[in-house]
Design a protein around this motif. Structure first.
Motif, PDB file in Angstrom:
ATOM      1  N   MET A 219       0.847  -1.177   0.000  1.00  0.00           N
ATOM      2  CA  MET A 219       0.000   0.000   0.000  1.00  0.00           C
ATOM      3  C   MET A 219       0.888   1.234   0.000  1.00  0.00           C
ATOM      4  O   MET A 219       1.665   1.445   0.915  1.00  0.00           O
ATOM      5  CB  MET A 219      -0.927  -0.006   1.216  1.00  0.00           C
ATOM      6  N   ASN A 220       0.769   2.054  -1.067  1.00  0.00           N
ATOM      7  CA  ASN A 220       1.592   3.240  -1.172  1.00  0.00           C
ATOM      8  C   ASN A 220       1.305   4.216  -0.035  1.00  0.00           C
ATOM      9  O   ASN A 220       0.158   4.424   0.351  1.00  0.00           O
ATOM     10  CB  ASN A 220       1.330   3.946  -2.508  1.00  0.00           C
ATOM     11  N   ALA A 221       2.338   4.843   0.481  1.00  0.00           N
ATOM     12  CA  ALA A 221       2.195   5.892   1.480  1.00  0.00           C
ATOM     13  C   ALA A 221       2.250   7.240   0.782  1.00  0.00           C
ATOM     14  O   ALA A 221       3.136   7.483  -0.048  1.00  0.00           O
ATOM     15  CB  ALA A 221       3.310   5.788   2.524  1.00  0.00           C
ATOM     16  N   ILE A 222       1.307   8.123   1.092  1.00  0.00           N
ATOM     17  CA  ILE A 222       1.187   9.378   0.363  1.00  0.00           C
ATOM     18  C   ILE A 222       1.219  10.567   1.329  1.00  0.00           C
ATOM     19  O   ILE A 222       1.185  10.407   2.545  1.00  0.00           O
ATOM     20  CB  ILE A 222      -0.099   9.416  -0.481  1.00  0.00           C
ATOM     21  N   THR A 223       1.277  11.751   0.766  1.00  0.00           N
ATOM     22  CA  THR A 223       1.292  12.966   1.564  1.00  0.00           C
ATOM     23  C   THR A 223      -0.137  13.376   1.926  1.00  0.00           C
ATOM     24  O   THR A 223      -1.115  12.895   1.343  1.00  0.00           O
ATOM     25  CB  THR A 223       1.954  14.106   0.794  1.00  0.00           C
ATOM     26  N   GLY A 224      -0.243  14.309   2.868  1.00  0.00           N
ATOM     27  CA  GLY A 224      -1.557  14.822   3.230  1.00  0.00           C
ATOM     28  C   GLY A 224      -2.247  15.498   2.065  1.00  0.00           C
ATOM     29  O   GLY A 224      -3.467  15.356   1.878  1.00  0.00           O
ATOM     30  N   GLU A 225      -1.498  16.234   1.259  1.00  0.00           N
ATOM     31  CA  GLU A 225      -2.083  16.910   0.098  1.00  0.00           C
ATOM     32  C   GLU A 225      -2.603  15.899  -0.910  1.00  0.00           C
ATOM     33  O   GLU A 225      -3.678  16.078  -1.497  1.00  0.00           O
ATOM     34  CB  GLU A 225      -1.034  17.815  -0.547  1.00  0.00           C
ATOM     35  N   GLU A 226      -1.862  14.816  -1.126  1.00  0.00           N
ATOM     36  CA  GLU A 226      -2.326  13.773  -2.039  1.00  0.00           C
ATOM     37  C   GLU A 226      -3.589  13.109  -1.503  1.00  0.00           C
ATOM     38  O   GLU A 226      -4.489  12.752  -2.273  1.00  0.00           O
ATOM     39  CB  GLU A 226      -1.215  12.742  -2.257  1.00  0.00           C
ATOM     40  N   MET A 227      -3.678  12.941  -0.187  1.00  0.00           N
ATOM     41  CA  MET A 227      -4.879  12.358   0.400  1.00  0.00           C
ATOM     42  C   MET A 227      -6.085  13.253   0.174  1.00  0.00           C
ATOM     43  O   MET A 227      -7.179  12.785  -0.170  1.00  0.00           O
ATOM     44  CB  MET A 227      -4.669  12.127   1.901  1.00  0.00           C
ATOM     45  N   ARG A 228      -5.905  14.547   0.342  1.00  0.00           N
ATOM     46  CA  ARG A 228      -7.019  15.463   0.096  1.00  0.00           C
ATOM     47  C   ARG A 228      -7.452  15.416  -1.360  1.00  0.00           C
ATOM     48  O   ARG A 228      -8.653  15.493  -1.671  1.00  0.00           O
ATOM     49  CB  ARG A 228      -6.619  16.880   0.512  1.00  0.00           C
ATOM     50  N   ALA A 229      -6.501  15.273  -2.290  1.00  0.00           N
ATOM     51  CA  ALA A 229      -6.841  15.156  -3.708  1.00  0.00           C
ATOM     52  C   ALA A 229      -7.619  13.866  -3.978  1.00  0.00           C
ATOM     53  O   ALA A 229      -8.550  13.848  -4.800  1.00  0.00           O
ATOM     54  CB  ALA A 229      -5.564  15.193  -4.548  1.00  0.00           C
TER      55      ALA A 229
END
Length: 493
Positions: A1-11
């Motif tokens: 499972m890729n780990a992403i940034t907070g901004e990517e999560m909001r997108a």
């Protein structure tokens, strides 16, 4: 499972909204998932004390509390703001919960679970009052009374992208919503984050994001543990040769062999020196075949499917190293190299023996000796640097075990707890990985599955064998590996 940034999560959330999914539907999914996770780690109901901010993070906590209340949990609210300041959906979740709430006397023996629903990934900067005081209260109660703490999505005060914090909730569990955030996997965050559990959201896709750093979750590896055919036999399960143990360290060999058997191998042969053979034979599982050697050149690995080399092996002379490195290099099968096998490579500058079919399993001290140019770079960057210069899969043990190989992402294990900080855990892990290799898993798959399964087995031992962090021992894992493998298989799809 890729780990992403907070901004990517909001997108990603905005993408779901564009598909017609509502914020309320996401909150209900998250709340149900959080409630299920609470019951997974805390099967007996107790007191649920919610610390609430005013945003959707608080709404997730309230939704989860509603589901848990129906399962017998008592719910208390600690609100940092007046209800008029709350988000609309958070107020709605509070109304739904209030329909279930009633005043009850508390039993002194009931366990208390503190829920951090203060701030989510949208927060940044230093904490302000009244949130800061709530964070301090949570941390004080955890330290003074031993209350367990669960953070919603991420601990309040933790940076979602890099895992740094000046003041933050210290969580025992973090139930993160939708996808893993990069900050949760950072080595700097491990003592604030604790055990990370992913709460999935339907329709959320992140495969195009967060490349390079992943959490180990079963479905990343698909059907790596397929169901066996009805006519499956022990030869199909694979043959493992375990070369381990020495006088005074027979237990390491015994646990490694047991790990290989419980890891699924069909046949396990344990090679030990003659001076400790009697001790090993009297204590090893009866299913293990024991062979005696006096010189490493006597060991025969020509007909095995995987090798486990090193646990408790003792100091190797230059002659010993040359002998076993020759048959290890000639063996056309994967191998796990652990403990004294790694120490021998370090001492005799034998890095050339490592191949892509090998898994090495150092703890931080062994890694420092094995890779003095990589280890000072820190855990994550050190693993990546080592992989650039060696073809082997590296599994770097620790509170957040890391796994990688040249050309592959870096994987962080999410299972396990501090009770695994005791002798023998690495011996069992090495054996389990060997058993998985013998069944045909790739070295990277076997390392990731082995780390996840041993960590999950340790968690299960706490629940089912009533072990504590102080009382857990490595052999406790052996009884729980079956359930861990079944969970891995069931979660792979």
């Amino acid at each position: 499972m890729n780990a992403i940034t907070g901004e990517e999560m909001r997108a990603c959330e905005e993408s779901l909204f564009a598909q017609g999914v509502t914020a309320e539907e996401l909150m209900e999914q998250a709340g149900r998932g959080i409630a299920q996770a609470v019951r997974k780690f805390f099967p007996q109901p107790g007191i649920l004390r919610l610390y609430l901010g005013k945003g959707h993070n608080a709404g997730d906590a309230l939704c989860a509390a509603r589901h848990l209340k129906a399962r017998g949990w008592r719910v208390e609210l600690r609100c940092c703001y007046e209800e008029i300041e709350w988000a609309t959906l958070t107020r709605k979740q509070a109304r739904l919960l209030e329909q279930q709430l009633q005043v009850e006397a508390l039993d002194a023996g009931e366990h208390v679970l503190l829920i951090d629903g203060l701030l989510g990934i949208g927060s940044c900067g230093a904490l302000r009052e009244p949130i800061a005081e709530a964070v301090r209260e949570i941390c004080r109660l955890r330290a003074e009374r031993g209350y367990r703490v669960v953070a919603m999505d991420l601990p309040t005060g933790l940076d979602a992208d890099d895992g740094t914090a000046t003041e933050a909730v210290v969580a025992d569990y973090t139930f993160t919503i939708g996808v893993l955030k990069r900050g949760l996997l950072a080595a700097s965050a491990v003592n604030l984050v604790g055990r990370v559990e992913l709460i999935t959201l339907e329709g959320l896709s992140t495969e195009h994001l967060g490349k390079g750093f992943q959490g180990i979750v079963p479905r990343t590896f698909g059907a790596s543990l397929p169901l066996r055919a009805h006519d499956f036999h022990k030869g199909d399960a694979g043959r493992v040769a375990v070369i381990a143990g020495s006088l005074g360290m027979e237990g390491a060999a015994i646990m490694a062999a047991a790990g290989a058997l419980r890891g699924g191998a069909g046949l396990v042969t344990l090679w030990v020196r003659g001076n400790c053979a009697a001790s090993v034979k009297s204590r090893v599982m009866p299913e293990v075949m024991v062979r005696i050697y006096e010189d490493f050149s006597e060991i025969d690995v020509t007909k095995v499917d995987a090798i486990v080399l090193g646990p408790g092996l003792g100091k190797c002379s230059a002659e010993d190293f040359v002998a076993w490195s020759e048959w290890l290099g000639a063996a056309n099968c994967p191998a796990v190299i652990d403990a004294d096998g790694l120490n021998a490579i370090s001492e005799h500058q034998g890095h050339h023996v490592l191949q892509a079919r090998h898994v090495i399993t150092p703890h931080p001290g062994e890694f420092a000796r094995l890779a003095p140019h990589s280890s000072p770079r820190g855990r994550e960057e050190g693993c990546r640097h080592f992989a650039e210069h060696s073809p082997a899969v590296i599994l770097l043990k620790g509170a957040r075990t890391l796994v990688t190989q040249r050309g592959e992402d870096l994987y962080a294990n999410l299972t396990g707890h501090a009770g695994m900080a005791s002798a023998g855990m690495g011996d069992v892990l090495a054996g389990v990985i060997g058993g998985l290799l013998a069944q045909g898993l790739t070295p990277l798959q076997a390392a990731c599955c082995g780390a996840w399964s041993c960590g999950r087995a340790a968690e299960s031992a706490m629940l089912h064998q009533r072990r504590s962090q102080e009382s857990l021992v490595a052999t406790d894992l052996l009884q729980e590996l079956g359930a861990a493998f079944e969970e891995w298989r069931a979660s792979s799809f």
